[in-house]
Design a protein around this motif. Structure first.
Motif, PDB file in Angstrom:
ATOM      1  N   ALA A 187      12.552 -28.362  19.621  1.00 37.90           N
ATOM      2  CA  ALA A 187      11.563 -28.754  20.610  1.00 37.90           C
ATOM      3  C   ALA A 187      10.773 -29.983  20.174  1.00 37.90           C
ATOM      4  CB  ALA A 187      10.636 -27.593  20.875  1.00 37.90           C
ATOM      5  N   ALA A 188      10.395 -29.972  18.928  1.00 36.54           N
ATOM      6  CA  ALA A 188       9.456 -31.010  18.500  1.00 36.54           C
ATOM      7  C   ALA A 188      10.127 -32.229  17.894  1.00 36.54           C
ATOM      8  CB  ALA A 188       8.474 -30.413  17.500  1.00 36.54           C
TER       9      ALA A 188
ATOM     10  N   ARG B 298       0.826  -1.198   0.000  1.00 34.05           N
ATOM     11  CA  ARG B 298       0.000   0.000   0.000  1.00 34.05           C
ATOM     12  C   ARG B 298       0.875   1.269   0.000  1.00 34.05           C
ATOM     13  NH1 ARG B 298      -4.051   0.356   4.580  1.00 34.05           N
ATOM     14  NH2 ARG B 298      -4.254  -1.850   4.193  1.00 34.05           N
TER      15      ARG B 298
ATOM     16  N   LEU C  73      13.786 -23.481  16.646  1.00 31.58           N
ATOM     17  CA  LEU C  73      13.169 -23.758  17.951  1.00 31.58           C
ATOM     18  C   LEU C  73      12.191 -24.916  17.843  1.00 31.58           C
ATOM     19  CD1 LEU C  73      12.343 -20.360  19.684  1.00 31.58           C
ATOM     20  CD2 LEU C  73      13.574 -22.308  20.629  1.00 31.58           C
ATOM     21  N   VAL C  74      11.349 -24.803  16.806  1.00 36.93           N
ATOM     22  CA  VAL C  74      10.377 -25.882  16.602  1.00 36.93           C
ATOM     23  C   VAL C  74      11.110 -27.206  16.378  1.00 36.93           C
ATOM     24  CG1 VAL C  74       8.617 -26.741  15.031  1.00 36.93           C
ATOM     25  CG2 VAL C  74       8.579 -24.360  15.760  1.00 36.93           C
TER      26      VAL C  74
ATOM     27  N   SER D  56      15.253 -33.907  20.163  1.00 35.95           N
ATOM     28  CA  SER D  56      15.691 -33.566  21.500  1.00 35.95           C
ATOM     29  C   SER D  56      17.187 -33.849  21.602  1.00 35.95           C
ATOM     30  CB  SER D  56      14.930 -34.427  22.512  1.00 35.95           C
ATOM     31  OG  SER D  56      15.556 -34.332  23.757  1.00 35.95           O
TER      32      SER D  56
END
Lengths: 139, 595
Positions: free
Chosen positions: B75-76, B7, B71-72, B79
């Motif tokens: 974490a997921a 815009r 991070l994901v 480990s």
């Protein structure tokens, strides 16, 4: 309207993020527990392994024989006459008038009869010294 | 995020008139942008600022996305603690040892590896090796301080100080606080039964390499698997054989001996003892000669027990029957040799009589009737001329004459001139009794029984059962009788080579081979004594019937109880009938005959 959609998205993202991390941490904790358990299993198995060797050592035949001679002096090895084939044992008779012992085959009878009076000390191990040992033979 | 940029990138053109101005009203131009002269410069500055903002924003958001993704990811998905496979439940942990456990046929552990600690040193990292040696010698009183000092100052970068350190000693060494010492976890081979199965199992060196017996013969299997190796041996049978053989050796002051129990149906060896023996836990503590395996490695002229094979051969080839006989009234003189009978009857003997009197003359004549080539072929078929393919490396090669001359045919008929191992004999006797099939001997538990190789017909096998039973009732095997077990057997007494006439009358190999129950043979028990001496109880005799038969009988009685062999009514008419062999009255009355 737009603000609501954005708010919903933000909330959803936060919830998903929370759920994701929550599960992830849970899994991590469980994995730690699992590792601990596995470690325990390993130790237990090692102990069992050692105990098995120990058992084999404590149950070696010459030792059992020594102990048997000391604590069970009235017991002796199985004699051929003590062994019966399972087929040789007759079925129990329903007639209550016939004493059960009469159903045993003849050869074992004199054995049992002479063993009892000749060896009064056998009473000490009465429960164990069965006059007739029934062994299922491999014939 | 992209929308606002878009815009702002395309701003609306500046409005010249205020939208609020009413139509037809005051149409004053609205000055909401820079004057036309400076307009281009201003716009360019703003454009530059915007594009810089855009690039910075893009870089920043890229960085945040990367950090977020990581991070994901951390974490997921991955480990950092989950690095090894055993973390996961589906890989259930199984204990691993460098060498597999060995068990008997019932799963009793007879050899296993235990984790132990060894103390090693790296002298180059030590501050004062001499002082360290002195301190260590205090913890381990069995170590010589001078020797230890020499070890630590030898310049070698790594030396073992002590194997099999107990936890208590480990603690004591830790407390010394000497740098340069290391504890190593390693495995020690343990034999819980000690000398019981010495010659079966063999032993390993400190590094866990098999040096004899199953440990050497099955090295690759033991190294390559975690599953226990199941032997055919039954520890209880082994113990019975071990104890009775030891008793016999002690009683008759023999220099050694062997005992074997085999299953005639499967060829499995259930007990195998050789004496003198050693403790495989400490093989170096016994003289090296004790490691000699008399049961499978030593070859001997086994004497009259060979008459079992000779009689079976003659019956199988059809040259004679149980009703025929031979003239044993005169010794055989061939070149410079004379073949005599120990229990000379000096008359015509039937084939069963030749067997139970153990007549050398009769046996020699029987063998001559069959002929040397056929005898050699029979012995070949019976596996008497090759080493037995056993799972241990200690297997003896039979010795036999290069030229199978008639004189050898005669001597081999009664067990001289052909040296075999006791295992050869037990395997052969099994084949004579199980219906005529030679079952290859094995030390491993056999789940699938091979068909074997036919060596004699079923009828001959049946005749041999009757003959061996007859010998145990009327002949030399009376001492091995156990009531109700239908034991059959044959004695053997051979003179060992040596002495003035080629054989030494004083040093004997006395043996007895028993099998039971003769109605349907299950086990062969073979006892051999090397150079037994007669005692007062045996009237000075050291022959097989006097010294080996009682031991064989004792083993039979003990293992029958363990195996649960049902007793047989020996005097039952059908048994008497099945085992009836016509004998002259004189033979039936004979009181004692033990050779």
């Amino acid at each position: 309207m737009r603000a609501l959609v954005i708010a919903v998205w933000i909330v959803m993202v936060m919830m998903t993020g929370y759920a994701l991390f929550h599960i992830s941490f849970q899994v991590e904790a469980l994995e730690g527990q699992l590792a601990e358990l596995n470690q325990q299993i390993r130790q237990e198995q090692e102990v069992i392994h050692n105990l098995r060797a120990e058992w084999a050592y404590s149950s070696r035949p010459d030792w059992i024989e020594t102990m048997g001679a000391e604590f069970l002096p009235d017991m002796h090895g199985v004699e051929p006459s003590q062994v019966l084939r399972i087929e040789d044992i007759p079925f129990r008779r329903d007639d209550p008038a016939v004493p059960e012992t009469a159903a045993l085959p003849a050869p074992s009878q004199p054995k049992a009869a002479e063993a009892a009076p000749a060896n009064p000390s056998a009473k000490a191990v009465k429960g164990m010294a069965t006059p007739v040992t029934l062994v299922r033979t491999q014939q | 995020m992209i929308g606002p940029f878009r815009r702002t990138r395309r701003p609306k053109p500046p409005e010249l008139y205020s939208p609020r101005s009413k139509p037809g009203g005051d149409r004053r131009p609205v000055l909401n942008c820079a004057p036309t002269r400076t307009d281009g410069t201003f716009r360019r500055a703003i454009e530059t600022g915007r594009s810089r903002l855009l690039i910075t924003g893009a870089v920043m958001s890229f960085a945040f996305v990367a950090v977020g993704l990581r991070l994901v990811d951390l974490a997921a998905f991955a480990s950092p603690t989950a690095t090894s496979a055993p973390m996961h439940a589906e890989t259930a942990y199984r204990m691993h040892t460098d060498r597999a456990t060995i068990t008997d046929r019932n799963g009793v552990i007879v050899a296993t590896s235990l984790t132990t600690t060894s103390l090693a040193a790296r002298p180059d990292r030590m501050l004062d090796p001499v002082d360290a040696a002195r301190k260590l010698a205090q913890v381990f009183p069995e170590l010589d301080p001078a020797e230890l000092t020499a070890k630590l100052t030898s310049g070698s970068p790594f030396v073992y100080i002590h194997r099999k350190v107990t936890p208590k000693m480990e603690q004591a060494v830790m407390e010394l606080g000497i740098p340069g010492l290391e504890f190593e976890r390693d495995e020690t081979r343990v034999y819980p039964h000690g000398p019981l199965m010495a010659h079966v199992l063999g032993f390993t060196d400190v590094d866990g390499r098999g040096l004899a017996g199953i440990e050497q013969g099955m090295e690759s299997v033991l190294k390559g698997s975690d599953d226990p190796l199941r032997l055919s041996i039954d520890v209880r049978f082994q113990h019975a054989a071990h104890q009775e053989l030891k008793k016999a050796i002690d009683t008759y002051s023999a220099i050694g001996g062997a005992a074997l129990v085999t299953d005639v149906r499967t060829g499995e060896i259930l007990a195998m003892v050789s004496m003198p023996d050693f403790d495989p836990n400490h093989p170096a503590d016994s003289p090296a000669v004790n490691r000699f395996n008399r049961a499978t490695f030593g070859t001997y002229e086994l004497g009259s027990t060979f008459k079992i094979f000779n009689t079976a051969m003659a019956l199988d080839s059809g040259v004679t029957t149980l009703a025929d006989g031979y003239d044993a009234s005169e010794p055989i003189r061939i070149s410079r040799f004379t073949i005599n009978d120990y229990h000379a009857k000096n008359r015509f003997l039937t084939v069963p009589e030749i067997f139970i009197y153990s007549s050398n003359i009769g046996s020699a004549k029987m063998a001559l009737d069959v002929g040397p080539p056929a005898q050699k072929a029979f012995m070949e078929r019976l596996g008497m001329l090759q080493p037995i393919a056993l799972e241990i490396p200690e297997t003896g090669r039979p010795q036999y004459p290069d030229v199978w001359a008639p004189i050898y045919t005669m001597t081999i008929s009664y067990g001289h001139g052909l040296s075999v191992t006791p295992l050869h004999l037990a395997e052969g006797v099994g084949a004579m009794l199980n219906g005529g099939m030679l079952m290859p001997a094995t030390l491993l538990a056999r789940d699938n029984v091979p068909t074997g190789r036919r060596v004699v017909s079923e009828q001959v096998s049946y005749d041999m059962r009757r003959l061996m039973r007859l010998n145990a009732v009327y002949g030399s095997g009376k001492a091995a009788q156990v009531n109700g077990l239908m034991v059959g057997g044959k004695t053997g007494t051979a003179e060992k080579p040596g002495g003035s006439k080629g054989y030494n009358r004083r040093s004997l190999i006395s043996s007895f081979v028993a099998a039971f129950p003769m109605t349907d043979p299950r086990y062969v028990v073979y006892v051999v004594l090397d150079e037994p001496q007669g005692t007062k109880e045996t009237y000075g005799y050291a022959t097989g019937g006097w010294v080996a038969a009682p031991a064989a009988g004792a083993i039979v009685e003990r293992i029958a109880g363990i195996a649960g062999i049902a007793p047989i009514e020996e005097n039952a008419p059908e048994i008497q009938h099945a085992f009836a062999i016509d004998l002259p009255e004189e033979t039936k009355k004979l009181a004692s005959l033990r050779q």
